[in-house]
Structure formats: C-alpha cells, structure tokens
Scaffold this motif. Structure first.
Motif, PDB file in Angstrom:
ATOM      1  N   ASP A 101       6.437 -19.606  16.911  1.00  0.00           N
ATOM      2  CA  ASP A 101       7.328 -20.341  16.015  1.00  0.00           C
ATOM      3  C   ASP A 101       7.961 -19.431  14.959  1.00  0.00           C
ATOM      4  N   CYS A 102       7.762 -18.120  15.138  1.00  0.00           N
ATOM      5  CA  CYS A 102       8.457 -17.166  14.273  1.00  0.00           C
ATOM      6  C   CYS A 102       9.393 -16.350  15.161  1.00  0.00           C
ATOM      7  N   PHE A 103       9.159 -15.052  15.337  1.00  0.00           N
ATOM      8  CA  PHE A 103      10.087 -14.261  16.135  1.00  0.00           C
ATOM      9  C   PHE A 103       9.997 -14.571  17.634  1.00  0.00           C
ATOM     10  N   GLY A 104       8.970 -15.333  18.035  1.00  0.00           N
ATOM     11  CA  GLY A 104       8.933 -15.805  19.403  1.00  0.00           C
ATOM     12  C   GLY A 104      10.011 -16.827  19.694  1.00  0.00           C
ATOM     13  N   ASP A 105      10.594 -17.389  18.655  1.00  0.00           N
ATOM     14  CA  ASP A 105      11.706 -18.336  18.774  1.00  0.00           C
ATOM     15  C   ASP A 105      13.003 -17.567  18.545  1.00  0.00           C
ATOM     16  N   PRO A 106      13.905 -17.520  19.528  1.00  0.00           N
ATOM     17  CA  PRO A 106      15.118 -16.698  19.375  1.00  0.00           C
ATOM     18  C   PRO A 106      16.047 -17.136  18.246  1.00  0.00           C
ATOM     19  N   VAL A 107      15.879 -18.342  17.726  1.00  0.00           N
ATOM     20  CA  VAL A 107      16.748 -18.781  16.639  1.00  0.00           C
ATOM     21  C   VAL A 107      16.319 -18.185  15.300  1.00  0.00           C
ATOM     22  N   VAL A 108      15.089 -17.639  15.245  1.00  0.00           N
ATOM     23  CA  VAL A 108      14.574 -17.050  14.007  1.00  0.00           C
ATOM     24  C   VAL A 108      15.131 -15.637  13.855  1.00  0.00           C
ATOM     25  N   GLY A 109      15.842 -15.424  12.744  1.00  0.00           N
ATOM     26  CA  GLY A 109      16.439 -14.110  12.504  1.00  0.00           C
ATOM     27  C   GLY A 109      15.665 -13.250  11.533  1.00  0.00           C
ATOM     28  N   ALA A 110      14.855 -13.890  10.659  1.00  0.00           N
ATOM     29  CA  ALA A 110      14.134 -13.121   9.641  1.00  0.00           C
ATOM     30  C   ALA A 110      12.892 -13.886   9.208  1.00  0.00           C
ATOM     31  N   ALA A 111      11.954 -13.169   8.624  1.00  0.00           N
ATOM     32  CA  ALA A 111      10.724 -13.783   8.141  1.00  0.00           C
ATOM     33  C   ALA A 111      10.247 -13.054   6.897  1.00  0.00           C
ATOM     34  N   GLN A 112       9.511 -13.786   6.068  1.00  0.00           N
ATOM     35  CA  GLN A 112       8.922 -13.230   4.861  1.00  0.00           C
ATOM     36  C   GLN A 112       7.443 -13.559   4.858  1.00  0.00           C
ATOM     37  N   ILE A 113       6.596 -12.567   4.572  1.00  0.00           N
ATOM     38  CA  ILE A 113       5.162 -12.822   4.485  1.00  0.00           C
ATOM     39  C   ILE A 113       4.757 -12.966   3.022  1.00  0.00           C
ATOM     40  N   THR A 114       3.584 -13.524   2.807  1.00  0.00           N
ATOM     41  CA  THR A 114       3.079 -13.775   1.463  1.00  0.00           C
ATOM     42  C   THR A 114       2.815 -12.455   0.728  1.00  0.00           C
ATOM     43  N   VAL A 115       2.997 -12.477  -0.581  1.00  0.00           N
ATOM     44  CA  VAL A 115       2.785 -11.290  -1.417  1.00  0.00           C
ATOM     45  C   VAL A 115       1.539 -11.487  -2.274  1.00  0.00           C
ATOM     46  N   TRP A 116       0.639 -10.516  -2.218  1.00  0.00           N
ATOM     47  CA  TRP A 116      -0.555 -10.493  -3.062  1.00  0.00           C
ATOM     48  C   TRP A 116      -0.456  -9.316  -4.027  1.00  0.00           C
ATOM     49  N   MET A 117      -1.240  -9.375  -5.099  1.00  0.00           N
ATOM     50  CA  MET A 117      -1.352  -8.259  -6.037  1.00  0.00           C
ATOM     51  C   MET A 117      -2.647  -7.499  -5.749  1.00  0.00           C
ATOM     52  N   LYS A 118      -2.519  -6.267  -5.288  1.00  0.00           N
ATOM     53  CA  LYS A 118      -3.706  -5.535  -4.829  1.00  0.00           C
ATOM     54  C   LYS A 118      -4.603  -5.073  -5.968  1.00  0.00           C
ATOM     55  N   ASN A 119      -4.095  -5.046  -7.197  1.00  0.00           N
ATOM     56  CA  ASN A 119      -4.932  -4.620  -8.323  1.00  0.00           C
ATOM     57  C   ASN A 119      -5.405  -5.800  -9.167  1.00  0.00           C
ATOM     58  N   ARG A 120      -5.474  -6.984  -8.561  1.00  0.00           N
ATOM     59  CA  ARG A 120      -5.827  -8.195  -9.317  1.00  0.00           C
ATOM     60  C   ARG A 120      -7.260  -8.154  -9.856  1.00  0.00           C
ATOM     61  N   ASP A 121      -8.130  -7.356  -9.246  1.00  0.00           N
ATOM     62  CA  ASP A 121      -9.518  -7.261  -9.716  1.00  0.00           C
ATOM     63  C   ASP A 121      -9.780  -5.983 -10.508  1.00  0.00           C
ATOM     64  N   ASP A 122      -8.724  -5.284 -10.869  1.00  0.00           N
ATOM     65  CA  ASP A 122      -8.870  -4.034 -11.627  1.00  0.00           C
ATOM     66  C   ASP A 122      -9.397  -4.348 -13.024  1.00  0.00           C
ATOM     67  N   ARG A 123     -10.520  -3.774 -13.381  1.00  0.00           N
ATOM     68  CA  ARG A 123     -11.131  -4.050 -14.686  1.00  0.00           C
ATOM     69  C   ARG A 123     -10.582  -3.160 -15.790  1.00  0.00           C
ATOM     70  N   MET A 124     -10.022  -1.995 -15.422  1.00  0.00           N
ATOM     71  CA  MET A 124      -9.538  -1.068 -16.440  1.00  0.00           C
ATOM     72  C   MET A 124      -8.147  -0.556 -16.064  1.00  0.00           C
ATOM     73  N   PRO A 125      -7.113  -1.390 -16.217  1.00  0.00           N
ATOM     74  CA  PRO A 125      -5.758  -0.938 -15.903  1.00  0.00           C
ATOM     75  C   PRO A 125      -5.332   0.265 -16.736  1.00  0.00           C
ATOM     76  N   TYR A 126      -5.830   0.318 -17.982  1.00  0.00           N
ATOM     77  CA  TYR A 126      -5.517   1.427 -18.872  1.00  0.00           C
ATOM     78  C   TYR A 126      -6.828   2.045 -19.365  1.00  0.00           C
ATOM     79  N   PRO A 127      -7.437   2.946 -18.588  1.00  0.00           N
ATOM     80  CA  PRO A 127      -8.743   3.502 -18.972  1.00  0.00           C
ATOM     81  C   PRO A 127      -8.716   4.264 -20.280  1.00  0.00           C
ATOM     82  N   GLU A 128      -7.525   4.724 -20.678  1.00  0.00           N
ATOM     83  CA  GLU A 128      -7.433   5.504 -21.901  1.00  0.00           C
ATOM     84  C   GLU A 128      -7.234   4.626 -23.137  1.00  0.00           C
TER      85      GLU A 128
END
Length: 450
Positions: free
Chosen positions: A158-185
């Motif tokens: 139901d995505c690119f297997g369907d020839p009518v589908v021209g583009a797709a977008q996947i979900t975006v996550w934040m990979k540093n969401r569990d970072d405890r010290m974004p600014y160690p200094e």
C-alpha cells in the motif's frame, strides 16, 4: 472594538479546537502497517552536506551497514571543513558511495539546488534502460539515522507497491531524546532546559506532527519532510519536466516537493512503522532560527494555492487542509494581535475605571477554568498519547509533565512566525546553516542570518 476582538478570538479558538480534534482521531485509530520486499526496488539515498565533518563519516557507515544494496549520493555543498575529503575517502573505498561535488559560485544556493545536483549525477550514472518507476530516491540529513526496517516499510503493497504512490514520508524521532548532558561544559540548570527542549521536539514530531500527517492521509495531502522522504525517480522526472527541476527554491523545499507530487497526479503516503532519527536542538536560539525558516518556507508556498484549488488531484477536503496549513502563519499573527489588543483594552479599562478590576477578580475562576480547558487541555493530551504510543515505560507523572511542557514549548510559534513575516517583508530569503550539536561544543554559538 472589544466585541470584535472577542468574536475573532472565538472563531480562531473554534478553528483550533476543531483542527486538533480532526488530527487526533485518525492518529488514535491508526492501524499497523505490513512491510514489503525492498528487493523489488533500487534505492538511492541523497545526503546533502555543508560543513558536516562532525557527523558525515558516521552517517555513511551506518547507512552502508543497514542498507548494503543502496547507493549513497553524498553532496558536498562546497564545505569549508573536511567534509569533501571524508566523503571522497569513503567513495574511493566503496563503489556504492558517490561524491557529488559543488563549488561556489554555483554552490550554497539552497538545499533544493544541492538535491538537484545529485539528481543530475544519478541520471548520468544510471543506464538508459533503467526502470525509473522502480528507482526510489531517498533524502536523509547528514546526521540522519534511518531504522533498519525503513526500506521494507516503504516497499509495502500500500506504499510503493502501489503504482499510484509517488512519494512517502517516514516518522521522525529525536535520537538524543535521552541525552542527560547536552552541554557537559555547562551547569545543571542549562542542561535541564536543554533536555526539556530536546524532549519536547520528540513529543512534537511523534505526536502532533504525526497526527497532522494522519489527517492528511485521509485528505490525500500528506506532506514530505526534509529527512526521511522517499520519491520515485519517474515522479521526479515528471516534476522536472513541468517545473524545470524536481526541487525548487522555497525554504520549505520538502513540503513544496510533496505538493508537486500530488499536482503531478500521484499520491503521498505517511509510513508509521519505521523512522528516521535526527538530532534535536538543545538551544532555544537555534530552535527559533530553524522554526522561523520553516514558517517562512510555509509562507513562500502560498503561491501554489491557485494550482491546488484548480487541480483535479485535490478534492474538497484536500483543498481545505492545504488552505488551513498554508494560511496558518497568517492566522497565528492575527491571533497574536488579538491577544495583545485584548490585553491593552483590558488594561485601559482597569486604569480608567478601577471598579472594573473587581469584576475581573470576581470572574478569575472562570478565566482559569477556560484556560485549563482550552489552553492546556488540547496540548496535555499529547503527553498522555506520547507515553502510551512512544514511551510506555515512562510514568504517568512524566506524561503529565510532557503535556504541560508542550503548552509552554509551542509558544515559540509566536516568535518564529513574527520573525518569518518580517523576513518576508524585508525580502530576506537566504539562510545560514544550523550547526550540529557536536559543532557547537567545539566552535561556540552559531551565527544565524536572521
């Protein structure tokens, strides 16, 4: 005047609550998607880079490890650091990695131009008899990390297997969401605020923005993002034939491409069961710069309204969704003006008639109740959904905190949309690159063209 302001405020509130309801329902009702076979397609990943020496080697290595059959087209937009040399070293050792080199004065003219250069390089590399319907072009940021199941997820029937589908977008996550010290200094308070900003961006993308895409799945107006977007090469060809090039000059070139896919007669899909992870910004200054650019890009896409309204590829619900989204910055400005004028008139009334203050105090409970229902409630619900859908191991106290935190976080809109309007009025369309978090620790605060 106060009555007029009240009427406008009521209309904007009803529109906002209606929209929040419309995006909430399909988000909650979303059904699990089934993956497909990625071997049915050929995959080419475009990675635009400008001064990305801090992250690009890791990104290339990760993409090659997870997607060994995909080709990487890494675009160096005339970087001042070692980005080009790093890419070239990988290209020399791996035939699946290609350096697309740009040089000034033709370089640094926008992300769209950089992607168009990779499109031209890919066209030169592909054989003349390539099945361009089966070639899928993916755009990933220089710090992007696609999940290992990404290609299988978008290869679904139901995505690119369907020839009518021209583009797709996947979900975006934040990979540093569990970072405890974004600014160690830095100190404890600065790091706590940075963690708050990072978490709120993850909440925003995985609930509110994904819910907007869930509604767009119903209206046929799914938007593409700058990270984790997939498009058939044949569709890019068709857009190029109609508009001169697949990507164009808006600061929101990703959403612009999504509109062009639909105008070309194809459909877009939002894929929930996979993701691309990127860095959230721990700096309020850089966050406001990024969101100002997004708002300005939104305003630039208003020029497509006539094409959207006149296209047979947009039905009534799709037209309404696009109109609301494209006019949203203007509605937000109107809302800000209404709030400021209401406060001014209320202040003048109290100064000229001190007895009016007593009336305000007597009805304070009503103002508080309305604020809780209409001001906090529509945002607090996303904290609960974030816990249930994204962080099931978290506590209910955290869920409440995330929801209330989102109320304050979204106030950035008042600043970003105001700055975007000012930039449009002044004709300022250029933009400086937002530095990666690793660069900021080394180079200090970013300078932004605002």
């Amino acid at each position: 005047m106060p009555s007029l302001l009240g009427s406008i405020s009521l209309v904007l509130t009803v529109m906002f609550l209606a929209y929040m309801t419309f995006i909430l329902i399909p988000y909650v009702r979303h059904k699990k998607e089934s993956p497909g076979d990625p071997r049915r397609f050929e995959w080419h990943i475009f990675i635009p880079c400008r001064d990305e020496a801090a992250v690009i080697a890791t990104t290339i290595a990760r993409q090659r490890d997870r997607f060994p059959d995909a080709h990487l087209w890494v675009i160096d937009d005339d970087s001042d650091d070692d980005t080009s040399a790093i890419i070239q070293a990988h290209a020399d050792a791996d035939p699946h990695v290609h350096l697309v080199q740009r040089r000034r004065p033709l370089a640094r003219t926008g992300k769209g131009d950089a992607l168009n250069s990779a499109y031209a390089a890919l066209n030169s590399w592909l054989p003349d008899d390539a099945d361009r319907d089966r070639v899928i072009v993916t755009v990933v940021d220089a710090d992007g990390e696609m999940a290992a199941n990404a290609l299988a997820a978008v290869a679904a029937d139901d995505c690119f297997g369907d020839p009518v589908v021209g583009a797709a977008q996947i979900t975006v996550w934040m990979k540093n969401r569990d970072d405890r010290m974004p600014y160690p200094e830095r100190g404890r308070l600065a790091n706590a605020f940075a963690r708050y900003l990072i978490r709120m961006q993850d909440v925003e993308f995985r609930t509110v923005i994904l819910a907007m895409q869930s509604l767009r799945s119903r209206t046929g107006t799914v938007g593409l993002g700058g990270n984790g977007q997939f498009t058939r090469l044949s569709v890019l060809d068709r857009i190029g034939e109609g508009y001169g090039a697949p990507w164009h000059g808006a600061l929101l070139e990703d959403y612009e491409l999504g509109l062009h896919v639909i105008l070309a007669g194809y459909e877009n899909r939002q894929v929930h069961e996979t993701y691309v992870a990127q860095e959230a910004l721990p700096s309020l200054r850089r966050l406001l710069a990024q969101r100002t650019r997004w708002s300005q890009g939104n305003i630039q896409c208003v020029k497509y309204i006539r094409e959207i309204v006149g296209s047979r590829h947009f039905d009534s619900s799709g037209v309404l969704e696009c109109l609301y989204y494209l006019f949203l910055p203007f509605l937000q400005i109107v809302g800000l003006v209404v709030i400021l004028l209401t406060l001014v008139f209320q202040g003048v009334t109290i100064v000229t008639d001190p007895a009016a203050l007593a009336g305000v105090v007597d009805h304070a409970w009503a103002f508080v109740a309305l604020g809780m229902i209409f001001g906090i409630g529509p945002f607090a619900i996303w904290g609960v959904l974030y816990k249930l859908r994204c962080e099931p191991g978290s506590t209910w106290l955290q869920a409440v905190g995330w929801g209330v935190g989102l109320v304050f976080f979204v106030q950035y809109i008042l600043i970003s949309v105001t700055r975007a309007m000012a930039r449009v009025a002044l004709g300022r369309n250029g933009w400086a690159k937002t530095r990666r978090n690793a660069e900021v620790h080394v180079a200090g605060p970013v300078s932004v063209d605002v």
